[in-house]
Design a protein around this motif. Sequence first.
Motif, short mmCIF file in Angstrom:
data_model
loop_
_atom_site.label_atom_id
_atom_site.label_comp_id
_atom_site.label_asym_id
_atom_site.label_seq_id
_atom_site.Cartn_x
_atom_site.Cartn_y
_atom_site.Cartn_z
N SER A 186 -3.76 10.83 -6.83
CA SER A 186 -3.79 9.44 -6.38
C SER A 186 -3.82 8.50 -7.58
O SER A 186 -4.29 8.88 -8.65
CB SER A 186 -5.05 9.18 -5.54
N GLU A 243 -5.06 6.37 2.06
CA GLU A 243 -3.61 6.28 2.04
C GLU A 243 -3.20 5.05 1.24
O GLU A 243 -4.02 4.16 0.99
CB GLU A 243 -3.04 6.22 3.45
N LYS A 244 -1.94 5.04 0.85
CA LYS A 244 -1.40 3.87 0.16
C LYS A 244 -1.70 2.63 1.00
O LYS A 244 -1.58 2.65 2.22
CB LYS A 244 0.11 4.05 -0.02
N GLU A 270 -0.95 4.90 -4.42
CA GLU A 270 -0.31 6.17 -4.08
C GLU A 270 -1.41 7.18 -3.80
O GLU A 270 -2.43 7.22 -4.49
CB GLU A 270 0.58 6.66 -5.22
N HIS A 271 -1.21 7.97 -2.76
CA HIS A 271 -2.16 9.02 -2.43
C HIS A 271 -1.38 10.17 -1.79
O HIS A 271 -0.67 9.97 -0.80
CB HIS A 271 -3.23 8.51 -1.46
N SER A 272 -1.49 11.35 -2.40
CA SER A 272 -0.79 12.52 -1.86
C SER A 272 -1.60 13.76 -2.20
O SER A 272 -2.65 13.69 -2.84
CB SER A 272 0.61 12.62 -2.48
N HIS A 280 -9.07 6.48 6.52
CA HIS A 280 -7.84 7.09 6.01
C HIS A 280 -7.61 6.69 4.56
O HIS A 280 -7.45 5.52 4.26
CB HIS A 280 -6.63 6.66 6.84
N THR A 290 -4.76 1.03 0.93
CA THR A 290 -6.17 1.03 1.29
C THR A 290 -6.97 0.44 0.12
O THR A 290 -6.65 0.69 -1.04
CB THR A 290 -6.66 2.48 1.54
#
Length: 189
Positions: free
Chosen positions: A41, A10-11, A35-37, A8, A13
Motif C-alpha cells: 500500500s 482501499e484506495k 493504492e492498496h493491494s 474497508h 480511504t
Amino acid sequence: MESIPYSHLEKGTFLIASPDVESGMFFRSVLLLCEHSTSGSFGIIINKNLELELPEEILTLDQLNNPQVGIRAGGPVQTNQMMLVHSSKSIPEQTIEICEGVYLGGDLQFLQEAISDTNGPSMRLCFGYAGWQAGQLEREFLDGGWFIYPASAPYIFETPPEKLWQTLLRALGGRYATLSMIPEDLSLN
C-alpha cells in the motif's frame, strides 16, 4: 439498527492516526490511501504543512497566483519526491482518480499552469509518501494504529489541515469523537 463502522482498506480511504501514535511524522496525521493491494500500500499525509523553498524551475513566488495551493509533508519515504494531489480532471492521461474529485498526478507543465491560474484547481504539493509491505497496513489497522473513514474532496481541500484529524474523528462519532478532544500535550490536561 446499529450502523456498522466503515472498515474497508482501499484506495480513497483516509487513515487517521490513533492517539496511541505519540510522536513523529504520523502523530495526529491523516493519510489519503492512494493504492492498496495484496502486494502493498501507499498513501500521502495530507494534514502536515511544510514550509520550504522550491527550486525556481518548479515554482517562483511570483507565479503562485492560485490561492488553493498548499505544500504538505507527504510521508517519510522519498521526501525529495513531489506528488500532486488536486481537483482537476483535465488531464486524465496523467492522473489517477483516488476518490470523487481527488486526483493524483500531473507533470511540470500542469503544475505551473495550475499554480499561476487564480481560478486554478485545489492542489496539494506533497513531498514524500508512506508505504507498507504486503499485509503490514492490515496488521497496523487491526492492532488499532489507524482508524479509517471514506476520503472526500471537501475534507482534503476545504478543511484546514491543522483541524482535519479532529474533524474526522468527530465525523466518526461515538468514542472517536471523544478521542478528538484529547489535548496534543497531555501535560496541559
